[in-house]
Design an enzyme around this catalytic site. Structure first.
Site, mmCIF file in Angstrom:
data_model
loop_
_atom_site.group_PDB
_atom_site.id
_atom_site.type_symbol
_atom_site.label_atom_id
_atom_site.label_comp_id
_atom_site.label_asym_id
_atom_site.label_seq_id
_atom_site.Cartn_x
_atom_site.Cartn_y
_atom_site.Cartn_z
ATOM 1 N N LYS A 125 13.212 4.590 -0.509
ATOM 2 C CA LYS A 125 12.653 3.614 -1.643
ATOM 3 C C LYS A 125 13.293 3.684 -3.118
ATOM 4 O O LYS A 125 13.448 2.840 -3.957
ATOM 5 C CB LYS A 125 11.435 4.081 -1.571
ATOM 6 N N LYS A 147 8.854 -8.925 10.418
ATOM 7 C CA LYS A 147 9.678 -8.599 11.443
ATOM 8 C C LYS A 147 8.616 -8.319 12.766
ATOM 9 O O LYS A 147 9.214 -8.287 13.656
ATOM 10 C CB LYS A 147 10.739 -7.594 11.225
ATOM 11 N N THR A 167 6.919 3.239 -4.593
ATOM 12 C CA THR A 167 6.047 4.379 -4.321
ATOM 13 C C THR A 167 6.127 5.524 -5.225
ATOM 14 O O THR A 167 7.172 5.881 -6.078
ATOM 15 C CB THR A 167 6.236 4.947 -2.852
ATOM 16 N N ASP A 168 5.143 6.219 -5.442
ATOM 17 C CA ASP A 168 5.228 7.455 -6.626
ATOM 18 C C ASP A 168 6.025 8.543 -5.567
ATOM 19 O O ASP A 168 6.523 9.420 -6.512
ATOM 20 C CB ASP A 168 3.734 7.922 -6.564
ATOM 21 N N GLU A 169 6.462 8.486 -4.652
ATOM 22 C CA GLU A 169 7.060 9.512 -3.913
ATOM 23 C C GLU A 169 8.682 9.603 -4.261
ATOM 24 O O GLU A 169 9.301 10.505 -4.279
ATOM 25 C CB GLU A 169 7.313 9.333 -2.305
HETATM 26 P P1 NAD Z 1 3.254 -0.626 6.736
HETATM 27 O O1 NAD Z 1 4.142 0.472 7.533
HETATM 28 O O2 NAD Z 1 1.752 -0.512 7.191
HETATM 29 O O3 NAD Z 1 3.751 -2.391 6.811
HETATM 30 C C1 NAD Z 1 5.138 -2.607 6.653
HETATM 31 C C2 NAD Z 1 5.216 -3.945 7.293
HETATM 32 O O4 NAD Z 1 6.754 -4.100 7.035
HETATM 33 C C3 NAD Z 1 4.988 -4.057 8.735
HETATM 34 O O5 NAD Z 1 4.097 -5.279 8.790
HETATM 35 C C4 NAD Z 1 6.487 -4.411 9.239
HETATM 36 O O6 NAD Z 1 6.363 -5.171 10.383
HETATM 37 C C5 NAD Z 1 7.116 -5.054 8.158
HETATM 38 N N1 NAD Z 1 8.524 -4.724 8.170
HETATM 39 C C6 NAD Z 1 9.309 -3.424 8.663
HETATM 40 N N2 NAD Z 1 10.547 -3.782 8.635
HETATM 41 C C7 NAD Z 1 10.767 -5.019 8.207
HETATM 42 C C8 NAD Z 1 11.980 -5.850 8.279
HETATM 43 N N3 NAD Z 1 13.333 -5.417 8.155
HETATM 44 N N4 NAD Z 1 11.626 -7.088 7.856
HETATM 45 C C9 NAD Z 1 10.557 -7.661 7.773
HETATM 46 N N5 NAD Z 1 9.355 -6.931 7.952
HETATM 47 C C10 NAD Z 1 9.798 -5.806 8.251
HETATM 48 O O7 NAD Z 1 3.527 -0.094 5.305
HETATM 49 P P2 NAD Z 1 2.444 -0.303 4.050
HETATM 50 O O8 NAD Z 1 1.675 0.985 3.967
HETATM 51 O O9 NAD Z 1 1.648 -1.287 4.159
HETATM 52 O O10 NAD Z 1 3.580 -0.453 2.842
HETATM 53 C C11 NAD Z 1 3.848 -1.349 2.221
HETATM 54 C C12 NAD Z 1 4.779 -1.160 1.148
HETATM 55 O O11 NAD Z 1 4.108 -0.344 0.038
HETATM 56 C C13 NAD Z 1 6.061 -0.441 1.407
HETATM 57 O O12 NAD Z 1 7.197 -0.831 0.681
HETATM 58 C C14 NAD Z 1 5.614 0.903 1.125
HETATM 59 O O13 NAD Z 1 6.965 1.846 0.521
HETATM 60 C C15 NAD Z 1 4.755 0.851 -0.243
HETATM 61 N N6 NAD Z 1 3.827 1.680 -0.517
HETATM 62 C C16 NAD Z 1 2.951 2.403 0.480
HETATM 63 C C17 NAD Z 1 1.928 3.106 0.106
HETATM 64 C C18 NAD Z 1 0.843 3.640 1.047
HETATM 65 O O14 NAD Z 1 0.096 4.333 0.699
HETATM 66 N N7 NAD Z 1 0.836 3.045 2.352
HETATM 67 C C19 NAD Z 1 1.884 3.525 -1.330
HETATM 68 C C20 NAD Z 1 2.740 3.091 -1.986
HETATM 69 C C21 NAD Z 1 3.752 2.234 -1.803
HETATM 70 O O1 DAU Z 2 2.431 8.380 -2.012
HETATM 71 C C1 DAU Z 2 2.661 7.020 -1.513
HETATM 72 C C2 DAU Z 2 3.031 7.115 -0.061
HETATM 73 O O2 DAU Z 2 1.805 7.530 0.614
HETATM 74 C C3 DAU Z 2 3.788 6.076 0.606
HETATM 75 O O3 DAU Z 2 4.960 5.762 -0.219
HETATM 76 C C4 DAU Z 2 4.001 6.216 1.930
HETATM 77 O O4 DAU Z 2 4.411 4.925 2.658
HETATM 78 C C5 DAU Z 2 2.619 6.539 2.741
HETATM 79 O O5 DAU Z 2 2.889 6.710 4.076
HETATM 80 C C6 DAU Z 2 2.019 7.892 1.842
HETATM 81 O O6 DAU Z 2 2.909 8.777 2.343
HETATM 82 P P1 DAU Z 2 2.248 10.227 2.823
HETATM 83 O O7 DAU Z 2 3.335 11.031 3.256
HETATM 84 O O8 DAU Z 2 1.708 10.859 1.449
HETATM 85 O O9 DAU Z 2 1.039 10.036 3.526
HETATM 86 P P2 DAU Z 2 0.580 10.404 5.054
HETATM 87 O O10 DAU Z 2 -0.467 9.746 5.450
HETATM 88 O O11 DAU Z 2 1.960 10.237 6.136
HETATM 89 O O12 DAU Z 2 0.140 11.850 4.699
HETATM 90 C C7 DAU Z 2 -0.721 12.372 3.794
HETATM 91 C C8 DAU Z 2 -0.850 13.821 3.633
HETATM 92 O O13 DAU Z 2 -1.234 14.455 4.831
HETATM 93 C C9 DAU Z 2 0.633 14.482 3.521
HETATM 94 O O14 DAU Z 2 0.533 15.569 2.833
HETATM 95 C C10 DAU Z 2 0.640 14.892 4.963
HETATM 96 C C11 DAU Z 2 -0.451 15.148 5.680
HETATM 97 N N1 DAU Z 2 -0.585 14.740 6.991
HETATM 98 C C12 DAU Z 2 -0.279 13.720 7.589
HETATM 99 C C13 DAU Z 2 -0.454 13.462 8.734
HETATM 100 C C14 DAU Z 2 -0.143 12.085 9.391
HETATM 101 C C15 DAU Z 2 -1.257 15.842 7.750
HETATM 102 O O15 DAU Z 2 -1.693 16.795 7.432
HETATM 103 N N2 DAU Z 2 -1.587 15.651 9.046
HETATM 104 C C16 DAU Z 2 -1.154 14.363 9.629
HETATM 105 O O16 DAU Z 2 -1.296 14.259 10.875
#
Ligand code: NAD
Ligand code: DAU
Length: 339
Positions: free
Chosen positions: A157, A34, A125-127
């Site tokens: 999720k 999107k 996700t592990d969350e």
């Molecule tokens: P991100 O936020 O970087 O990317 C999400 C993408 O989805 C973006 O390109 C956005 O434009 C698109 N999107 C959002 N809403 C949409 C919609 N309605 N239709 C079509 N596209 C849409 O996220 P990410 O960190 O790459 O995470 C990707 C997936 O992996 C997610 O499902 C997240 O829950 C999961 N995940 C992320 C992590 C992490 O550490 N980042 C860990 C475990 C699982």
């Molecule tokens: O565990 C998987 C998840 O990891 C994914 O499902 C999520 O999409 C992804 O965003 C991520 O979630 P977290 O909440 O763990 O990630 P975040 O980078 O937001 O934060 C990591 C840790 O750092 C968390 O304990 C919060 C802390 N934090 C985060 C930010 C942005 C800070 O202390 N300061 C900050 O400014």
């Protein structure tokens, strides 16, 4: 083989697109995104002209648009990355998380049923398992750990995961789910911990650590996650959940200190700010199942991965500076202004 990859203009989705085009040069990869604030078409610049790649700007909640795309492409496999992914944003405004993460998943699965796909893979996700206490380092999340969510993000999720398993049982949809720990690497949106700290440190801005910085996350290099999904969609057992993680637990404060060290910046930039509401304490994955069944193991050690990641942000300033110069400024002010 045609694979629809949703969310392919985001962090992990784009890395997965790159991985698949390289690892399976005979596959057709159709990216649905999107292009929300987190999606960036410039990320896909290097593959946009690849004849085996197609980009479609489309909302996964748009049932008509998704059906039309399935009709045109007749995909074999769907990998659903598309989601609202940032916990802090979900605390500010949960609704869009329910819409995209739950309704969007159901729309993708309805089309998958209608067009008889061979595999629907949900990137979770592990969350969904909630958190673990800091004083029990012997505890890990396994695939049988009960769902016990903390934030609107993780609840959305978990809702999607339950729906995926229900579609398998009720309609026989051939599904798999992966539940991964925190990823890091190239194209990580700068609202998340590691890229935010890199960008702020480079600008000599305060490094906002929530609470005491004691919270622990289990970090995995993004390419290792992509390889795990590649294995699961080809060889994973239908109806199964696979945990993906690197046994690489680190406290947030240690990550931030490491980034300061690598960039030659003073730790005096570290600023402790008000904690995240409902902040999960510790995540830790037990990846035994995916290792035993599919032979997956993480390949990139954190010490190497974090150096590669920092190098990438130094070499690709244009990519992230472009992002933080726009609407991101308003978000940053709202989130951190008087924290
Ligand atoms: P991100 O936020 O970087 O990317 C999400 C993408 O989805 C973006 O390109 C956005 O434009 C698109 N999107 C959002 N809403 C949409 C919609 N309605 N239709 C079509 N596209 C849409 O996220 P990410 O960190 O790459 O995470 C990707 C997936 O992996 C997610 O499902 C997240 O829950 C999961 N995940 C992320 C992590 C992490 O550490 N980042 C860990 C475990 C699982
Ligand atoms: O565990 C998987 C998840 O990891 C994914 O499902 C999520 O999409 C992804 O965003 C991520 O979630 P977290 O909440 O763990 O990630 P975040 O980078 O937001 O934060 C990591 C840790 O750092 C968390 O304990 C919060 C802390 N934090 C985060 C930010 C942005 C800070 O202390 N300061 C900050 O400014």
């Amino acid at each position: 083989m045609t694979i629809i990859v949703t969310g392919g203009a985001g962090f992990i989705g784009s890395n997965f697109v790159f991985h698949m085009l390289k690892a399976h040069p005979d596959y057709r990869i159709v990216c649905v995104d999107k292009l929300t604030y987190a999606g960036n078409l410039s990320t896909l610049e290097s593959v946009i002209d690849n004849p085996n790649f197609r980009f479609c700007k489309l909302d996964i909640c748009d049932r008509e648009g998704i059906d039309k795309l399935f009709e045109e492409e007749r995909p074999d496999i769907v990998v659903n990355f598309a989601a609202e992914s940032h916990v802090d944003r979900s605390i500010e405004n949960p609704e869009i998380f329910l819409q995209t993460n739950i309704i969007g998943t159901s729309v993708m699965m309805d089309a998958s049923r209608k067009y008889d796909i061979k595999r629907y893979h949900q990137v979770s996700t592990d969350e969904v398992y909630g958190d673990l206490p800091l004083d029990r380092p012997d505890l890990f999340f396994t695939e049988t750990t009960p769902i016990h969510t903390s934030s609107p993000y993780s609840s959305s999720k978990a809702g999607a995961d339950l729906l995926v398993l229900a579609y398998h049982r009720t309609y026989g949809l051939p599904v798999t789910i992966s539940r991964c720990s925190n990823n890091y690497g190239p194209y990580h949106f700068p609202e998340k911990l590691i890229p935010l700290m890199i960008a702020n440190a480079l600008a000599d801005k305060p490094l906002p650590v929530y609470g005491k910085g004691e919270n622990v996350r289990d970090w995995l290099y993004v390419e290792d996650h992509c390889k795990a999904i590649d294995l699961i969609i080809h060889r994973g057992r239908v109806g199964e959940v696979y945990n993906v993680g690197g046994h690489n637990e680190m406290a947030n404060i240690d990550i931030v200190r490491l980034i300061c060290k690598e960039l030659g910046k003073p730790e005096s930039l570290i600023t402790y700010v008000t904690d995240r509401k409902g902040h999960d304490m510790r995540y830790a994955i037990d990846p035994t199942k995916i290792h035993n069944e599919l032979g997956w193991l993480p390949e990139t050690k954190f010490a190497d991965g974090i150096k590669k990641t920092i190098r990438w942000y130094l070499d690709n300033e244009k990519w992230w500076k472009n992002i933080i110069s726009g609407e991101y400024q308003n978000y940053y002010e709202r989130m951190y202004g008087d924290r």
